[in-house]
Design a protein around this motif. Structure first.
Motif, PDB file in Angstrom:
ATOM      1  N   ALA A 189       0.822  -1.226   0.000  1.00  0.00           N
ATOM      2  CA  ALA A 189       0.000   0.000   0.000  1.00  0.00           C
ATOM      3  C   ALA A 189       0.855   1.276   0.000  1.00  0.00           C
ATOM      4  O   ALA A 189       0.576   2.200  -0.781  1.00  0.00           O
ATOM      5  CB  ALA A 189      -0.979  -0.009   1.174  1.00  0.00           C
ATOM      6  N   PRO A 190       1.910   1.377   0.817  1.00  0.00           N
ATOM      7  CA  PRO A 190       2.751   2.585   0.738  1.00  0.00           C
ATOM      8  C   PRO A 190       3.327   2.821  -0.656  1.00  0.00           C
ATOM      9  O   PRO A 190       3.364   3.955  -1.149  1.00  0.00           O
ATOM     10  CB  PRO A 190       3.866   2.313   1.762  1.00  0.00           C
ATOM     11  N   PHE A 191       3.759   1.717  -1.309  1.00  0.00           N
ATOM     12  CA  PHE A 191       4.299   1.862  -2.666  1.00  0.00           C
ATOM     13  C   PHE A 191       3.197   2.302  -3.631  1.00  0.00           C
ATOM     14  O   PHE A 191       3.350   3.266  -4.392  1.00  0.00           O
ATOM     15  CB  PHE A 191       4.901   0.530  -3.139  1.00  0.00           C
ATOM     16  N   ALA A 192       2.060   1.587  -3.589  1.00  0.00           N
ATOM     17  CA  ALA A 192       0.982   1.837  -4.563  1.00  0.00           C
ATOM     18  C   ALA A 192       0.361   3.222  -4.365  1.00  0.00           C
ATOM     19  O   ALA A 192      -0.057   3.864  -5.334  1.00  0.00           O
ATOM     20  CB  ALA A 192      -0.074   0.747  -4.444  1.00  0.00           C
ATOM     21  N   LEU A 193       0.300   3.691  -3.137  1.00  0.00           N
ATOM     22  CA  LEU A 193      -0.247   5.045  -2.901  1.00  0.00           C
ATOM     23  C   LEU A 193       0.691   6.099  -3.478  1.00  0.00           C
ATOM     24  O   LEU A 193       0.253   7.049  -4.134  1.00  0.00           O
ATOM     25  CB  LEU A 193      -0.457   5.287  -1.407  1.00  0.00           C
ATOM     26  N   ALA A 194       1.986   5.935  -3.226  1.00  0.00           N
ATOM     27  CA  ALA A 194       2.946   6.904  -3.784  1.00  0.00           C
ATOM     28  C   ALA A 194       2.912   6.863  -5.307  1.00  0.00           C
ATOM     29  O   ALA A 194       2.984   7.907  -5.975  1.00  0.00           O
ATOM     30  CB  ALA A 194       4.351   6.605  -3.264  1.00  0.00           C
ATOM     31  N   GLN A 195       2.773   5.661  -5.857  1.00  0.00           N
ATOM     32  CA  GLN A 195       2.706   5.500  -7.315  1.00  0.00           C
ATOM     33  C   GLN A 195       1.442   6.174  -7.863  1.00  0.00           C
ATOM     34  O   GLN A 195       1.496   6.970  -8.805  1.00  0.00           O
ATOM     35  CB  GLN A 195       2.680   4.006  -7.620  1.00  0.00           C
ATOM     36  N   GLY A 196       0.288   5.881  -7.230  1.00  0.00           N
ATOM     37  CA  GLY A 196      -0.978   6.425  -7.705  1.00  0.00           C
ATOM     38  C   GLY A 196      -1.081   7.931  -7.520  1.00  0.00           C
ATOM     39  O   GLY A 196      -1.792   8.613  -8.254  1.00  0.00           O
ATOM     40  N   LEU A 197      -0.383   8.439  -6.512  1.00  0.00           N
ATOM     41  CA  LEU A 197      -0.484   9.874  -6.198  1.00  0.00           C
ATOM     42  C   LEU A 197       0.745  10.657  -6.689  1.00  0.00           C
ATOM     43  O   LEU A 197       0.935  11.818  -6.310  1.00  0.00           O
ATOM     44  CB  LEU A 197      -0.668  10.056  -4.683  1.00  0.00           C
ATOM     45  N   LEU A 198       1.544  10.013  -7.531  1.00  0.00           N
ATOM     46  CA  LEU A 198       2.777  10.650  -8.009  1.00  0.00           C
ATOM     47  C   LEU A 198       2.507  12.030  -8.627  1.00  0.00           C
ATOM     48  O   LEU A 198       3.191  13.016  -8.313  1.00  0.00           O
ATOM     49  CB  LEU A 198       3.449   9.722  -9.025  1.00  0.00           C
ATOM     50  N   GLY A 199       1.494  12.098  -9.496  1.00  0.00           N
ATOM     51  CA  GLY A 199       1.181  13.372 -10.149  1.00  0.00           C
ATOM     52  C   GLY A 199       0.783  14.441  -9.143  1.00  0.00           C
ATOM     53  O   GLY A 199       1.173  15.610  -9.268  1.00  0.00           O
ATOM     54  N   SER A 200       0.018  14.052  -8.121  1.00  0.00           N
ATOM     55  CA  SER A 200      -0.413  15.011  -7.096  1.00  0.00           C
ATOM     56  C   SER A 200       0.783  15.503  -6.284  1.00  0.00           C
ATOM     57  O   SER A 200       0.860  16.682  -5.909  1.00  0.00           O
ATOM     58  CB  SER A 200      -1.420  14.358  -6.144  1.00  0.00           C
ATOM     59  N   LEU A 201       1.726  14.597  -5.995  1.00  0.00           N
ATOM     60  CA  LEU A 201       2.929  14.988  -5.255  1.00  0.00           C
ATOM     61  C   LEU A 201       3.800  15.912  -6.113  1.00  0.00           C
ATOM     62  O   LEU A 201       4.286  16.940  -5.632  1.00  0.00           O
ATOM     63  CB  LEU A 201       3.725  13.741  -4.838  1.00  0.00           C
ATOM     64  N   GLU A 202       3.967  15.564  -7.377  1.00  0.00           N
ATOM     65  CA  GLU A 202       4.791  16.400  -8.257  1.00  0.00           C
ATOM     66  C   GLU A 202       4.184  17.798  -8.414  1.00  0.00           C
ATOM     67  O   GLU A 202       4.904  18.798  -8.479  1.00  0.00           O
ATOM     68  CB  GLU A 202       4.942  15.733  -9.625  1.00  0.00           C
ATOM     69  N   SER A 203       2.841  17.847  -8.459  1.00  0.00           N
ATOM     70  CA  SER A 203       2.184  19.154  -8.619  1.00  0.00           C
ATOM     71  C   SER A 203       2.414  20.057  -7.406  1.00  0.00           C
ATOM     72  O   SER A 203       2.365  21.277  -7.508  1.00  0.00           O
ATOM     73  CB  SER A 203       0.672  18.987  -8.809  1.00  0.00           C
ATOM     74  N   ALA A 204       2.634  19.448  -6.232  1.00  0.00           N
ATOM     75  CA  ALA A 204       2.823  20.242  -5.009  1.00  0.00           C
ATOM     76  C   ALA A 204       4.275  20.642  -4.797  1.00  0.00           C
ATOM     77  O   ALA A 204       4.576  21.505  -3.971  1.00  0.00           O
ATOM     78  CB  ALA A 204       2.354  19.429  -3.796  1.00  0.00           C
ATOM     79  N   ALA A 205       5.184  20.003  -5.545  1.00  0.00           N
ATOM     80  CA  ALA A 205       6.612  20.130  -5.231  1.00  0.00           C
ATOM     81  C   ALA A 205       7.260  21.334  -5.905  1.00  0.00           C
ATOM     82  O   ALA A 205       6.900  21.708  -7.016  1.00  0.00           O
ATOM     83  CB  ALA A 205       7.334  18.859  -5.684  1.00  0.00           C
TER      84      ALA A 205
ATOM     85  N   GLU B 287      14.888   7.102  -6.312  1.00  0.00           N
ATOM     86  CA  GLU B 287      14.124   7.225  -7.557  1.00  0.00           C
ATOM     87  C   GLU B 287      13.431   8.597  -7.669  1.00  0.00           C
ATOM     88  O   GLU B 287      13.394   9.206  -8.740  1.00  0.00           O
ATOM     89  CB  GLU B 287      13.063   6.102  -7.573  1.00  0.00           C
ATOM     90  N   LEU B 288      12.904   9.075  -6.557  1.00  0.00           N
ATOM     91  CA  LEU B 288      12.010  10.234  -6.629  1.00  0.00           C
ATOM     92  C   LEU B 288      12.682  11.580  -6.333  1.00  0.00           C
ATOM     93  O   LEU B 288      12.086  12.629  -6.591  1.00  0.00           O
ATOM     94  CB  LEU B 288      10.807  10.032  -5.691  1.00  0.00           C
ATOM     95  N   ALA B 289      13.918  11.553  -5.817  1.00  0.00           N
ATOM     96  CA  ALA B 289      14.586  12.834  -5.523  1.00  0.00           C
ATOM     97  C   ALA B 289      14.659  13.739  -6.754  1.00  0.00           C
ATOM     98  O   ALA B 289      14.378  14.951  -6.656  1.00  0.00           O
ATOM     99  CB  ALA B 289      15.975  12.595  -4.938  1.00  0.00           C
ATOM    100  N   PRO B 290      15.016  13.219  -7.951  1.00  0.00           N
ATOM    101  CA  PRO B 290      15.061  14.111  -9.119  1.00  0.00           C
ATOM    102  C   PRO B 290      13.698  14.684  -9.475  1.00  0.00           C
ATOM    103  O   PRO B 290      13.614  15.670 -10.203  1.00  0.00           O
ATOM    104  CB  PRO B 290      15.564  13.181 -10.243  1.00  0.00           C
ATOM    105  N   ARG B 291      12.626  14.050  -8.968  1.00  0.00           N
ATOM    106  CA  ARG B 291      11.278  14.560  -9.257  1.00  0.00           C
ATOM    107  C   ARG B 291      10.779  15.452  -8.114  1.00  0.00           C
ATOM    108  O   ARG B 291       9.608  15.722  -7.995  1.00  0.00           O
ATOM    109  CB  ARG B 291      10.334  13.383  -9.486  1.00  0.00           C
ATOM    110  N   ARG B 292      11.695  15.847  -7.249  1.00  0.00           N
ATOM    111  CA  ARG B 292      11.403  16.771  -6.150  1.00  0.00           C
ATOM    112  C   ARG B 292      10.426  16.179  -5.124  1.00  0.00           C
ATOM    113  O   ARG B 292       9.551  16.853  -4.615  1.00  0.00           O
ATOM    114  CB  ARG B 292      10.872  18.109  -6.685  1.00  0.00           C
ATOM    115  N   ILE B 293      10.597  14.886  -4.863  1.00  0.00           N
ATOM    116  CA  ILE B 293       9.812  14.221  -3.813  1.00  0.00           C
ATOM    117  C   ILE B 293      10.797  13.531  -2.865  1.00  0.00           C
ATOM    118  O   ILE B 293      11.626  12.723  -3.304  1.00  0.00           O
ATOM    119  CB  ILE B 293       8.845  13.173  -4.408  1.00  0.00           C
TER     120      ILE B 293
END
Ligand SMILES: NC(=O)c1ccc[n+]([C@@H]2O[C@H](COP(=O)([O-])OP(=O)(O)OC[C@H]3O[C@@H](n4cnc5c(N)ncnc54)[C@H](OP(=O)(O)O)[C@@H]3O)[C@@H](O)[C@H]2O)c1
Length: 263
Positions: A124-140, A184-190
């Protein structure tokens, strides 16, 4: 005192925070902290009634939102992702707090306690971060990246795990997943970090704290001599979610009153 600097470092006001399993225990402690600090907080739980009870317990809930869903299977994770995205374009902080445990003797430890524990604690932690990737990127932003905070456990690091075989293995997996996702996600500002709690009062630890003998022995094993509190976990979570923590990623931070020192 320079209160402006403190605000700049530790403010989470106006951020949107999603806390899984936010209805009780550590999740509710975190919800209270982020609400009091001026964030909009979504909490998830399996049952609508449980979430309503949490709303009542939180008293004056401010910007509190409820999302019902079961993180024990992929459909439930998807439902939470979709429900969140219908409401919010951006997610500043995802706190993967929901967790399950199971204890039984080695000989009779059931197969069923592997799949469900790993679904909730790791998948679930992986799948939530995956599913919400766009929302996280939009906030970053570069200055203030989005954050994922995984709630791991010191019981990933010690072998005194009270026959919770799948739990200890799942939390070790979550710590490793934290580091891999951080890279993986540091370059995407997460930024992705984990808090590894020791002993905090909750449904999960009621069996320890309600039994005087067990409680005293456990507290004696903690150098600080007490269980953790809402301010202890809230303080670290605010650090990780605010400007103060903007250069920290891939860390697994024990929050255990020194419990791990003896292991
Ligand atoms: N308390 C401690 O001393 C301690 C120590 C180390 C780590 N932790 C970790 O801290 C986190 C919070 O635990 P806690 O101690 O606060 O225990 P808790 O009160 O039992 O909370 C667990 C939360 O997880 C949620 N949950 C469980 N299964 C779920 C599922 N299938 N789908 C959705 N949500 C589910 C529950 O929500 P609902 O029941 O509302 O569905 C509940 O709010 C866990 O990850 C735990 O492993 C706790």
């Amino acid at each position: 005192m320079n209160t402006g600097l403190l605000n700049q470092l530790y403010s989470v006001a106006g951020k949107t925070v999603l806390i899984t399993g936010g209805g009780g225990g550590i999740g509710r402690m975190l919800a209270r902290t982020f609400l009091d600090a001026g964030a909009r907080v979504y909490i998830t739980g399996r049952k609508a009634e449980g979430l309503q009870a949490a709303r009542a317990a939180l008293g004056d809930p401010g910007e509190l939102r409820l999302l019902a869903g079961d993180l024990g299977h992929a459909d439930g994770v998807r439902a939470i992702v979709e429900a969140f995205r219908r409401e919010e374009p951006r997610l500043h902080v995802l706190v993967n707090n929901a967790g399950r445990t199971w204890g039984a003797p080695f000989e009779s430890f059931p197969d069923s306690a592997w799949q469900n524990v790993f679904e909730v604690n790791v998948h679930a932690p992986f799948a939530l971060a995956q599913g919400l990737l766009g929302s996280l990127e939009s906030a970053a932003s570069d200055e203030d990246p989005a954050r994922v905070i995984n709630i791991g456990s010191v019981y990933a690091e010690t072998t005194e795990v009270m026959q919770a075989y799948s739990y200890t293995a799942s939390k070790a997996a979550l710590h490793q997943l934290t580091r891999v996702m951080a890279r993986e996600l540091a370059p995407r500002r997460i930024l992705v970090n984990a808090i590894a709690p020791g002993l905090f009062p909750s449904n999960m630890t009621e069996f320890v704290l309600k039994n005087p003998e067990h409680r005293d022995a456990t507290l004696a094993s903690i150098p600080r001599g007490r269980a953790g509190t809402a301010l202890d976990i809230g303080g670290l979570a605010i650090f990780l979610a605010s400007r103060a923590g903007a250069y920290v990623t891939g860390a697994v931070i024990p929050l255990d009153g020194g419990l791990l020192i003896n292991h």
